[in-house]
Design an enzyme around this catalytic site. Structure first.
Site, short mmCIF file in Angstrom:
data_model
loop_
_atom_site.label_atom_id
_atom_site.label_comp_id
_atom_site.label_asym_id
_atom_site.label_seq_id
_atom_site.Cartn_x
_atom_site.Cartn_y
_atom_site.Cartn_z
N ASP A 81 33.60 34.87 39.92
CA ASP A 81 32.21 34.86 39.46
C ASP A 81 31.74 33.59 38.74
O ASP A 81 31.02 33.67 37.75
CB ASP A 81 31.97 36.06 38.53
CG ASP A 81 32.41 37.39 39.13
OD1 ASP A 81 32.60 37.46 40.35
OD2 ASP A 81 32.58 38.36 38.35
N LYS B 29 30.76 41.41 44.91
CA LYS B 29 31.26 42.58 44.21
C LYS B 29 30.25 43.08 43.19
O LYS B 29 29.36 42.34 42.76
CB LYS B 29 32.61 42.30 43.55
CG LYS B 29 32.60 41.31 42.40
CD LYS B 29 34.02 41.09 41.90
CE LYS B 29 34.08 40.32 40.62
NZ LYS B 29 33.44 40.90 39.45
N CYS C 4 35.44 40.46 33.65
CA CYS C 4 35.87 40.46 35.06
C CYS C 4 37.23 39.79 35.26
O CYS C 4 38.04 40.28 36.05
CB CYS C 4 34.81 39.81 35.94
SG CYS C 4 33.26 40.76 35.98
#
Length: 180
Positions: free
Chosen positions: A13, A76, A109
């Site tokens: 990310d 995601k 994450c």
């Protein structure tokens, strides 16, 4: 020690809006780019996740440019990449046991993905200079949690030279240029 034939780089990310909100933004994009370029030179697979790209934007452009076309992008919405449908199967298909983890955010994450990778039996190496959170406390907390779970904490230069193993490696000069 890291071995190129056993390694896979997983970039979590590092997206436009998240980069802007985090500490060490210049460093995380630069260090992740170096890691990705070295992986490309050494034929090490790279997987990139993007958390809800419609809202958080695509992977940061300098990183995307450094990675080129040989990476695998996965969208995601789960915080742990392993909870995303098809992700575990994709990871397993590479047949690698050493996962090098970098990205945003260290305590969310990156941490959740790390914990589940360790639980799944992978050796996880967290690249300290290529992970970030919005503030130092969250960053430090994420690193502490991952280390207590069994992750190995390292940095980009250590990784590169472990992959190379020797100054006689045929790609030594090309990889070394990335950090000069």
């Amino acid at each position: 020690m890291l071995k190129p034939e056993e390694s896979l780089v997983l970039i979590i990310d590092i997206q436009e809006k998240l980069v802007k909100a985090c500490a060490h933004t210049e460093s995380i994009v630069k260090k992740s780019s170096i890691l990705g370029e070295a992986a490309k030179i050494l034929s090490i697979p790279v997987v990139v996740t993007e958390q809800y790209p419609q809202g958080l934007g695509d992977t940061a452009e300098p990183l995307k440019e450094a990675l080129g076309n040989s990476v695998h992008y996965i969208e995601k919405t789960n915080f742990s990449a392993l909870r995303e449908e098809g992700f575990s199967e994709k990871l397993t298909s590479f047949n690698k046991k050493q996962i090098l983890l970098c990205g945003i955010e260290t305590h969310i994450c990156v941490y959740q993905t790390c914990a589940e990778l360790i639980e799944a039996g992978y050796e996880v190496y967290v690249i300290k200079d290529a992970v970030s959170s919005r503030n130092e406390y969250e960053y430090s907390t994420g690193l502490e949690l991952m280390k207590s779970d069994g992750a190995k904490l390292t940095c980009v230069e250590t990784v590169l030279f472990e992959w190379l193993g020797s100054s006689k490696h045929p790609d030594f000069k090309e990889v070394q240029k990335l950090i000069k």
